[in-house]
Design a protein around this motif. Structure first.
Motif, PDB file in Angstrom:
ATOM      1  N   ILE A   1      18.221   3.510   2.911  1.00 56.00           N
ATOM      2  CA  ILE A   1      18.415   2.451   1.912  1.00 56.00           C
ATOM      3  C   ILE A   1      18.182   3.002   0.511  1.00 56.00           C
ATOM      4  N   LEU A   2      17.124   3.773   0.340  1.00 54.68           N
ATOM      5  CA  LEU A   2      16.805   4.332  -0.974  1.00 54.68           C
ATOM      6  C   LEU A   2      17.911   5.264  -1.464  1.00 54.68           C
ATOM      7  N   GLU A   3      18.544   5.974  -0.558  1.00 53.39           N
ATOM      8  CA  GLU A   3      19.647   6.845  -0.938  1.00 53.39           C
ATOM      9  C   GLU A   3      20.877   6.026  -1.335  1.00 53.39           C
ATOM     10  N   ALA A   4      21.188   5.010  -0.553  1.00 51.35           N
ATOM     11  CA  ALA A   4      22.409   4.233  -0.788  1.00 51.35           C
ATOM     12  C   ALA A   4      22.297   3.322  -2.002  1.00 51.35           C
ATOM     13  N   ILE A   5      21.111   2.821  -2.265  1.00 52.29           N
ATOM     14  CA  ILE A   5      20.945   1.835  -3.332  1.00 52.29           C
ATOM     15  C   ILE A   5      21.121   2.464  -4.715  1.00 52.29           C
ATOM     16  N   SER A   6      21.080   3.788  -4.771  1.00 53.42           N
ATOM     17  CA  SER A   6      21.250   4.476  -6.051  1.00 53.42           C
ATOM     18  C   SER A   6      22.716   4.562  -6.474  1.00 53.42           C
TER      19      SER A   6
ATOM     20  N   TYR B   1      25.953   3.166  -7.869  1.00 57.95           N
ATOM     21  CA  TYR B   1      26.221   2.039  -8.754  1.00 57.95           C
ATOM     22  C   TYR B   1      27.434   1.239  -8.285  1.00 57.95           C
ATOM     23  N   GLY B   2      27.349  -0.085  -8.429  1.00 57.15           N
ATOM     24  CA  GLY B   2      28.498  -0.951  -8.216  1.00 57.15           C
ATOM     25  C   GLY B   2      28.837  -1.248  -6.771  1.00 57.15           C
ATOM     26  N   MET B   3      27.920  -1.054  -5.854  1.00 55.15           N
ATOM     27  CA  MET B   3      28.211  -1.294  -4.439  1.00 55.15           C
ATOM     28  C   MET B   3      27.685  -2.662  -4.022  1.00 55.15           C
ATOM     29  N   SER B   4      28.510  -3.442  -3.326  1.00 51.37           N
ATOM     30  CA  SER B   4      28.088  -4.749  -2.847  1.00 51.37           C
ATOM     31  C   SER B   4      27.002  -4.584  -1.795  1.00 51.37           C
ATOM     32  N   ILE B   5      26.255  -5.630  -1.546  1.00 53.25           N
ATOM     33  CA  ILE B   5      25.182  -5.541  -0.552  1.00 53.25           C
ATOM     34  C   ILE B   5      25.747  -5.276   0.833  1.00 53.25           C
ATOM     35  N   GLU B   6      26.936  -5.835   1.118  1.00 53.06           N
ATOM     36  CA  GLU B   6      27.564  -5.570   2.415  1.00 53.06           C
ATOM     37  C   GLU B   6      27.970  -4.102   2.533  1.00 53.06           C
ATOM     38  N   GLY B   7      28.558  -3.561   1.463  1.00 51.85           N
ATOM     39  CA  GLY B   7      28.940  -2.154   1.459  1.00 51.85           C
ATOM     40  C   GLY B   7      27.739  -1.237   1.533  1.00 51.85           C
ATOM     41  N   LEU B   8      26.663  -1.610   0.857  1.00 45.30           N
ATOM     42  CA  LEU B   8      25.453  -0.795   0.858  1.00 45.30           C
ATOM     43  C   LEU B   8      24.899  -0.659   2.265  1.00 45.30           C
ATOM     44  N   PHE B   9      24.767  -1.781   2.974  1.00 47.05           N
ATOM     45  CA  PHE B   9      24.166  -1.720   4.304  1.00 47.05           C
ATOM     46  C   PHE B   9      25.129  -1.157   5.346  1.00 47.05           C
ATOM     47  N   ARG B  10      26.420  -1.219   5.078  1.00 50.68           N
ATOM     48  CA  ARG B  10      27.369  -0.525   5.942  1.00 50.68           C
ATOM     49  C   ARG B  10      27.175   0.987   5.797  1.00 50.68           C
ATOM     50  N   LEU B  11      26.951   1.442   4.558  1.00 48.63           N
ATOM     51  CA  LEU B  11      26.688   2.861   4.315  1.00 48.63           C
ATOM     52  C   LEU B  11      25.363   3.273   4.938  1.00 48.63           C
ATOM     53  N   VAL B  12      24.356   2.415   4.841  1.00 47.50           N
ATOM     54  CA  VAL B  12      23.062   2.695   5.472  1.00 47.50           C
ATOM     55  C   VAL B  12      23.239   2.883   6.975  1.00 47.50           C
TER      56      VAL B  12
ATOM     57  N   GLU C   1      21.664   5.589  19.196  1.00 48.60           N
ATOM     58  CA  GLU C   1      20.490   4.929  19.767  1.00 48.60           C
ATOM     59  C   GLU C   1      19.888   3.939  18.780  1.00 48.60           C
ATOM     60  N   LYS C   2      20.112   4.148  17.506  1.00 50.89           N
ATOM     61  CA  LYS C   2      19.592   3.269  16.456  1.00 50.89           C
ATOM     62  C   LYS C   2      20.762   2.782  15.608  1.00 50.89           C
ATOM     63  N   ILE C   3      21.016   1.491  15.640  1.00 49.25           N
ATOM     64  CA  ILE C   3      22.141   0.943  14.886  1.00 49.25           C
ATOM     65  C   ILE C   3      21.641  -0.199  14.003  1.00 49.25           C
ATOM     66  N   PRO C   4      21.480   0.031  12.703  1.00 47.70           N
ATOM     67  CA  PRO C   4      21.056  -1.057  11.806  1.00 47.70           C
ATOM     68  C   PRO C   4      21.970  -2.268  11.934  1.00 47.70           C
ATOM     69  N   TRP C   5      21.391  -3.434  11.748  1.00 43.58           N
ATOM     70  CA  TRP C   5      22.074  -4.696  12.058  1.00 43.58           C
ATOM     71  C   TRP C   5      21.822  -5.696  10.937  1.00 43.58           C
TER      72      TRP C   5
END
Length: 222
Positions: free
Chosen positions: A143-148, A150-161, A172-176
């Motif tokens: 999250i800390l890497e992706a949030i840096s 600029y201009g990414m929607s919250i949906e896009g950010l967590f998709r990248l995470v 084995e680990k899939i963020p949801w």
């Protein structure tokens, strides 16, 4: 007690807010379709259903007070270190069947309009306790890497995470996430304060002299 008190005091604040962000990192378990968050000072003297905050309880209190605000919950709370010991402690204190305690999180019971809830991993799965840098869990690290960016929607950010976590830790680990957002949101989509704090008056001949050229740096607003 501090956890409950903090949430209660927070919900006494001004209701005139656009967005509420709740972030929790630690242990989390699911018991009888309820998500329990295990505070860092939780010990074998504590009782799960009495001393551990329920996500539904926190969400309801915040939603009832901040009715019109966008609610964002980020939960890095499915850690996998010490799970067996944790479950044994929780079960023994209340005569709970250990098989009914699940390390992981389940879909929240209540979810109103304009809410975004992000879990470190899918329901019923556990998440990595340590990231590559050793300071945070893998989920928070990504999250800390992706949030840096600029201009990414919250949906896009967590998709990248999600992509980052899967790349480093496999499927084995899939963020949801669960979302009922009704408007666009980005963590950097915040108006920059531009209140006039001071003015500077310069004589005409000074303003247009070579000493005050267009190459000079001058700030009148902050």
């Amino acid at each position: 007690d501090n956890f409950f008190t903090t949430i209660h005091d927070f919900c006494k604040g001004s209701m005139d807010v656009d967005t509420i962000l709740f972030y929790f990192a630690g242990h989390g378990v699911e018991y009888l379709d309820e998500n329990y968050l295990i505070p860092c000072d939780f010990t074998n003297e504590n009782i799960l259903t009495y001393d551990a905050p329920k996500l539904s309880q926190i969400y309801t209190e915040i939603s009832n007070h901040y009715k019109n605000a966008r609610k964002i919950f980020i939960l890095d709370a499915c850690r996998n270190i010490g799970n067996n010991d944790l479950c044994n402690i929780l079960a023994s204190k209340e005569d709970i069947n250990i098989d009914s305690i699940r390390i992981g999180q389940t879909k929240p019971k209540r979810m109103d309009e304009n809410t975004f809830i992000a879990f470190a991993t899918a329901p019923g799965m556990t998440a990595s306790d340590k990231g590559e840098n050793g300071e945070n869990g893998l989920y928070t690290e990504c999250i800390l890497e992706a949030i840096s960016i600029y201009g990414m929607s919250i949906e896009g950010l967590f998709r990248l995470v999600r992509e980052k976590v899967i790349t480093r830790n496999g499927y084995e680990k899939i963020p949801w996430e669960h979302s009922s957002l009704t408007s666009y949101f980005s963590f950097d989509n915040i108006d920059t304060p531009s209140n006039l704090v001071d003015t500077i008056t310069l004589p005409f001949d000074t303003l247009y002299s070579s000493e005050f050229s267009t190459d000079s740096t001058s700030v009148f607003l902050a």
